[in-house]
Design a protein around this motif. Sequence first.
Motif, PDB file in Angstrom:
ATOM      1  N   UNK A  30      -5.454 -33.945  39.217  1.00  0.00           N
ATOM      2  CA  UNK A  30      -5.075 -33.000  38.167  1.00  0.00           C
ATOM      3  C   UNK A  30      -5.662 -33.433  36.824  1.00  0.00           C
ATOM      4  N   UNK A  31      -5.534 -34.714  36.496  1.00  0.00           N
ATOM      5  CA  UNK A  31      -6.088 -35.262  35.254  1.00  0.00           C
ATOM      6  C   UNK A  31      -7.607 -35.091  35.242  1.00  0.00           C
ATOM      7  N   UNK A  32      -8.244 -35.374  36.380  1.00  0.00           N
ATOM      8  CA  UNK A  32      -9.706 -35.272  36.467  1.00  0.00           C
ATOM      9  C   UNK A  32     -10.206 -33.848  36.289  1.00  0.00           C
ATOM     10  N   UNK A  33      -9.508 -32.855  36.854  1.00  0.00           N
ATOM     11  CA  UNK A  33      -9.922 -31.455  36.673  1.00  0.00           C
ATOM     12  C   UNK A  33      -9.910 -31.077  35.198  1.00  0.00           C
ATOM     13  N   UNK A  34      -8.857 -31.478  34.504  1.00  0.00           N
ATOM     14  CA  UNK A  34      -8.740 -31.176  33.079  1.00  0.00           C
ATOM     15  C   UNK A  34      -9.838 -31.909  32.312  1.00  0.00           C
ATOM     16  N   UNK A  35     -10.044 -33.180  32.623  1.00  0.00           N
ATOM     17  CA  UNK A  35     -11.061 -33.980  31.939  1.00  0.00           C
ATOM     18  C   UNK A  35     -12.455 -33.373  32.112  1.00  0.00           C
ATOM     19  N   UNK A  36     -12.782 -32.974  33.328  1.00  0.00           N
ATOM     20  CA  UNK A  36     -14.101 -32.386  33.587  1.00  0.00           C
ATOM     21  C   UNK A  36     -14.279 -31.084  32.803  1.00  0.00           C
ATOM     22  N   UNK A  37     -13.244 -30.265  32.734  1.00  0.00           N
ATOM     23  CA  UNK A  37     -13.344 -29.011  31.973  1.00  0.00           C
ATOM     24  C   UNK A  37     -13.470 -29.290  30.480  1.00  0.00           C
ATOM     25  N   UNK A  38     -12.751 -30.290  29.990  1.00  0.00           N
ATOM     26  CA  UNK A  38     -12.871 -30.665  28.578  1.00  0.00           C
ATOM     27  C   UNK A  38     -14.283 -31.154  28.266  1.00  0.00           C
ATOM     28  N   UNK A  39     -14.849 -31.979  29.151  1.00  0.00           N
ATOM     29  CA  UNK A  39     -16.219 -32.466  28.954  1.00  0.00           C
ATOM     30  C   UNK A  39     -17.216 -31.308  28.961  1.00  0.00           C
ATOM     31  N   UNK A  40     -17.030 -30.390  29.898  1.00  0.00           N
ATOM     32  CA  UNK A  40     -17.972 -29.279  30.046  1.00  0.00           C
ATOM     33  C   UNK A  40     -17.921 -28.306  28.859  1.00  0.00           C
ATOM     34  N   UNK A  41     -16.734 -27.973  28.413  1.00  0.00           N
ATOM     35  CA  UNK A  41     -16.600 -26.927  27.399  1.00  0.00           C
ATOM     36  C   UNK A  41     -16.387 -27.425  25.977  1.00  0.00           C
ATOM     37  N   UNK A  42     -15.862 -28.643  25.823  1.00  0.00           N
ATOM     38  CA  UNK A  42     -15.461 -29.075  24.489  1.00  0.00           C
ATOM     39  C   UNK A  42     -15.938 -30.468  24.113  1.00  0.00           C
ATOM     40  N   UNK A  43     -16.959 -30.989  24.762  1.00  0.00           N
ATOM     41  CA  UNK A  43     -17.446 -32.332  24.419  1.00  0.00           C
ATOM     42  C   UNK A  43     -18.021 -32.327  23.003  1.00  0.00           C
ATOM     43  N   UNK A  44     -18.048 -33.467  22.343  1.00  0.00           N
ATOM     44  CA  UNK A  44     -18.628 -33.518  20.996  1.00  0.00           C
ATOM     45  C   UNK A  44     -20.062 -32.968  20.963  1.00  0.00           C
ATOM     46  N   UNK A  45     -20.837 -33.233  22.008  1.00  0.00           N
ATOM     47  CA  UNK A  45     -22.213 -32.756  22.045  1.00  0.00           C
ATOM     48  C   UNK A  45     -22.253 -31.224  22.101  1.00  0.00           C
ATOM     49  N   UNK A  46     -21.411 -30.620  22.936  1.00  0.00           N
ATOM     50  CA  UNK A  46     -21.432 -29.155  23.027  1.00  0.00           C
ATOM     51  C   UNK A  46     -20.918 -28.530  21.736  1.00  0.00           C
ATOM     52  N   UNK A  47     -19.995 -29.193  21.064  1.00  0.00           N
ATOM     53  CA  UNK A  47     -19.502 -28.657  19.787  1.00  0.00           C
ATOM     54  C   UNK A  47     -20.565 -28.782  18.700  1.00  0.00           C
ATOM     55  N   UNK A  48     -21.304 -29.887  18.714  1.00  0.00           N
ATOM     56  CA  UNK A  48     -22.380 -30.060  17.729  1.00  0.00           C
ATOM     57  C   UNK A  48     -23.480 -29.040  17.915  1.00  0.00           C
ATOM     58  N   UNK A  49     -23.722 -28.615  19.142  1.00  0.00           N
ATOM     59  CA  UNK A  49     -24.763 -27.621  19.420  1.00  0.00           C
ATOM     60  C   UNK A  49     -24.386 -26.235  18.891  1.00  0.00           C
ATOM     61  N   UNK A  50     -23.130 -26.052  18.499  1.00  0.00           N
ATOM     62  CA  UNK A  50     -22.685 -24.759  17.979  1.00  0.00           C
ATOM     63  C   UNK A  50     -23.126 -24.545  16.533  1.00  0.00           C
ATOM     64  N   UNK A  51     -23.622 -25.578  15.879  1.00  0.00           N
ATOM     65  CA  UNK A  51     -23.998 -25.478  14.468  1.00  0.00           C
ATOM     66  C   UNK A  51     -24.979 -24.362  14.234  1.00  0.00           C
TER      67      UNK A  51
END
Length: 161
Positions: A140-161
Amino acid sequence: MDTKLILSLSLSVGQLFLWQSCTHNSPRVTAENIKREITAVSISTIGGFTVTPSNGYTIRITRDSVYHLFSAIDTAHSTLKSYANTEDKWNLLLDKIDLEKFADAKEGESRQPYDGIDIKISIQAKSGTYTKLNADDNPSWNRIYQQLKESFSPQSLENKK
Protein backbone atom coordinates in the motif's frame (compact mmCIF):
# COMPACT_ATOMS: atom_id res chain seq x y z
CA MET A 1 -62.90 -10.11 14.62
CA ASP A 2 -62.08 -6.43 14.36
CA THR A 3 -59.56 -6.75 17.17
CA LYS A 4 -57.77 -9.59 15.36
CA LEU A 5 -57.71 -7.58 12.12
CA ILE A 6 -56.33 -4.51 13.86
CA LEU A 7 -53.74 -6.64 15.67
CA SER A 8 -52.75 -8.33 12.39
CA LEU A 9 -52.45 -4.98 10.57
CA SER A 10 -50.43 -3.51 13.45
CA LEU A 11 -48.08 -6.48 13.31
CA SER A 12 -47.70 -6.10 9.52
CA VAL A 13 -46.99 -2.38 9.80
CA GLY A 14 -44.45 -3.07 12.57
CA GLN A 15 -42.70 -5.64 10.41
CA LEU A 16 -42.65 -3.18 7.51
CA PHE A 17 -40.99 -0.52 9.68
CA LEU A 18 -38.49 -3.05 10.99
CA TRP A 19 -37.65 -4.23 7.46
CA GLN A 20 -37.29 -0.63 6.22
CA SER A 21 -34.97 0.32 9.09
CA CYS A 22 -32.76 -2.69 8.37
CA THR A 23 -32.52 -1.97 4.66
CA HIS A 24 -32.26 1.83 4.91
CA ASN A 25 -29.18 3.17 3.10
CA SER A 26 -27.23 4.51 6.02
CA PRO A 27 -23.76 5.93 5.39
CA ARG A 28 -21.40 3.00 5.04
CA VAL A 29 -17.65 2.96 5.17
CA THR A 30 -16.75 2.56 1.52
CA ALA A 31 -13.67 3.31 -0.52
CA GLU A 32 -15.50 6.32 -1.99
CA ASN A 33 -16.32 7.72 1.46
CA ILE A 34 -12.71 7.30 2.55
CA LYS A 35 -11.47 9.03 -0.61
CA ARG A 36 -13.80 11.97 0.07
CA GLU A 37 -12.40 12.04 3.61
CA ILE A 38 -8.77 12.51 2.45
CA THR A 39 -7.82 16.18 2.35
CA ALA A 40 -4.05 16.08 1.71
CA VAL A 41 -1.14 13.76 1.01
CA SER A 42 2.47 14.68 1.78
CA ILE A 43 5.85 13.17 1.05
CA SER A 44 9.04 14.29 2.76
CA THR A 45 12.64 13.27 2.27
CA ILE A 46 15.55 14.10 4.52
CA GLY A 47 19.10 12.93 4.76
CA GLY A 48 21.78 11.99 2.33
CA PHE A 49 25.50 11.65 2.06
CA THR A 50 27.56 13.42 4.70
CA VAL A 51 30.10 14.44 2.04
CA THR A 52 27.41 16.53 0.32
CA PRO A 53 25.29 18.98 2.30
CA SER A 54 22.04 17.30 3.25
CA ASN A 55 18.96 18.57 1.44
CA GLY A 56 15.40 17.49 1.65
CA TYR A 57 12.00 18.36 0.36
CA THR A 58 8.39 18.19 1.37
CA ILE A 59 5.58 18.10 -1.14
CA ARG A 60 2.02 18.58 0.10
CA ILE A 61 -0.75 17.73 -2.35
CA THR A 62 -4.35 18.80 -1.96
CA ARG A 63 -7.26 18.52 -4.37
CA ASP A 64 -6.41 21.83 -6.03
CA SER A 65 -2.82 22.67 -5.05
CA VAL A 66 0.71 21.29 -4.79
CA TYR A 67 3.18 22.91 -2.40
CA HIS A 68 6.88 22.13 -2.76
CA LEU A 69 9.29 23.11 0.03
CA PHE A 70 12.95 22.50 -0.75
CA SER A 71 14.96 22.61 2.48
CA ALA A 72 18.68 23.27 2.32
CA ILE A 73 21.14 23.37 5.21
CA ASP A 74 21.83 26.94 4.18
CA THR A 75 18.32 28.32 4.66
CA ALA A 76 19.05 31.10 2.18
CA HIS A 77 18.77 28.40 -0.50
CA SER A 78 15.48 26.97 0.79
CA THR A 79 12.50 27.63 -1.48
CA LEU A 80 8.74 27.28 -1.34
CA LYS A 81 6.77 26.99 -4.55
CA SER A 82 3.16 26.24 -5.27
CA TYR A 83 1.45 24.84 -8.34
CA ALA A 84 -2.11 24.12 -9.37
CA ASN A 85 -3.19 20.50 -9.10
CA THR A 86 -5.60 18.84 -11.52
CA GLU A 87 -8.63 16.75 -10.66
CA ASP A 88 -7.17 13.90 -12.77
CA LYS A 89 -3.88 13.81 -10.85
CA TRP A 90 -5.71 14.04 -7.51
CA ASN A 91 -8.02 11.15 -8.44
CA LEU A 92 -5.09 9.04 -9.71
CA LEU A 93 -3.42 9.53 -6.33
CA LEU A 94 -6.60 8.72 -4.39
CA ASP A 95 -7.06 5.56 -6.46
CA LYS A 96 -3.73 4.27 -5.10
CA ILE A 97 -4.69 4.83 -1.46
CA ASP A 98 -6.16 2.13 0.76
CA LEU A 99 -6.22 4.10 4.00
CA GLU A 100 -6.86 1.07 6.21
CA LYS A 101 -3.91 -0.90 4.78
CA PHE A 102 -1.70 2.20 4.85
CA ALA A 103 -2.54 2.79 8.52
CA ASP A 104 -1.61 -0.84 9.30
CA ALA A 105 1.75 -0.65 7.49
CA LYS A 106 4.86 -1.37 9.55
CA GLU A 107 7.38 1.46 9.47
CA GLY A 108 10.98 0.82 8.52
CA GLU A 109 14.11 1.92 10.33
CA SER A 110 15.64 5.33 9.74
CA ARG A 111 18.32 5.29 7.04
CA GLN A 112 20.00 8.50 8.16
CA PRO A 113 22.52 6.82 10.47
CA TYR A 114 23.94 5.14 7.34
CA ASP A 115 23.95 8.27 5.14
CA GLY A 116 20.63 7.23 3.68
CA ILE A 117 17.50 9.17 2.87
CA ASP A 118 14.34 8.77 4.94
CA ILE A 119 11.03 8.96 3.10
CA LYS A 120 7.91 9.86 5.06
CA ILE A 121 4.41 9.73 3.59
CA SER A 122 1.52 11.36 5.43
CA ILE A 123 -2.16 11.19 4.61
CA GLN A 124 -4.38 13.79 6.19
CA ALA A 125 -8.00 12.78 6.52
CA LYS A 126 -10.96 14.19 8.40
CA SER A 127 -10.50 11.32 10.87
CA GLY A 128 -6.83 12.12 11.55
CA THR A 129 -3.34 12.06 10.08
CA TYR A 130 -1.65 8.79 9.15
CA THR A 131 2.15 8.93 8.78
CA LYS A 132 4.58 6.17 7.84
CA LEU A 133 8.37 6.33 7.53
CA ASN A 134 10.28 4.04 5.14
CA ALA A 135 7.47 1.48 4.91
CA ASP A 136 8.93 0.06 1.69
CA ASP A 137 7.90 -3.50 2.57
CA ASN A 138 4.22 -2.56 2.46
CA PRO A 139 2.47 -2.75 -0.95
CA SER A 140 0.00 0.00 0.00
CA TRP A 141 2.82 2.41 0.92
CA ASN A 142 4.70 1.50 -2.27
CA ARG A 143 1.68 2.16 -4.54
CA ILE A 144 1.30 5.63 -3.05
CA TYR A 145 5.05 6.29 -3.24
CA GLN A 146 5.23 5.28 -6.90
CA GLN A 147 2.28 7.53 -7.79
CA LEU A 148 3.84 10.43 -5.88
CA LYS A 149 7.14 9.93 -7.74
CA GLU A 150 5.38 9.70 -11.10
CA SER A 151 3.06 12.69 -10.73
CA PHE A 152 4.58 14.96 -8.10
CA SER A 153 8.36 14.46 -7.98
CA PRO A 154 10.47 17.61 -7.67
CA GLN A 155 11.72 17.04 -11.23
CA SER A 156 8.21 16.82 -12.70
CA LEU A 157 7.18 19.93 -10.77
CA GLU A 158 10.23 21.84 -12.01
CA ASN A 159 9.35 20.92 -15.59
CA LYS A 160 6.05 22.79 -15.15
CA LYS A 161 7.87 26.15 -15.19
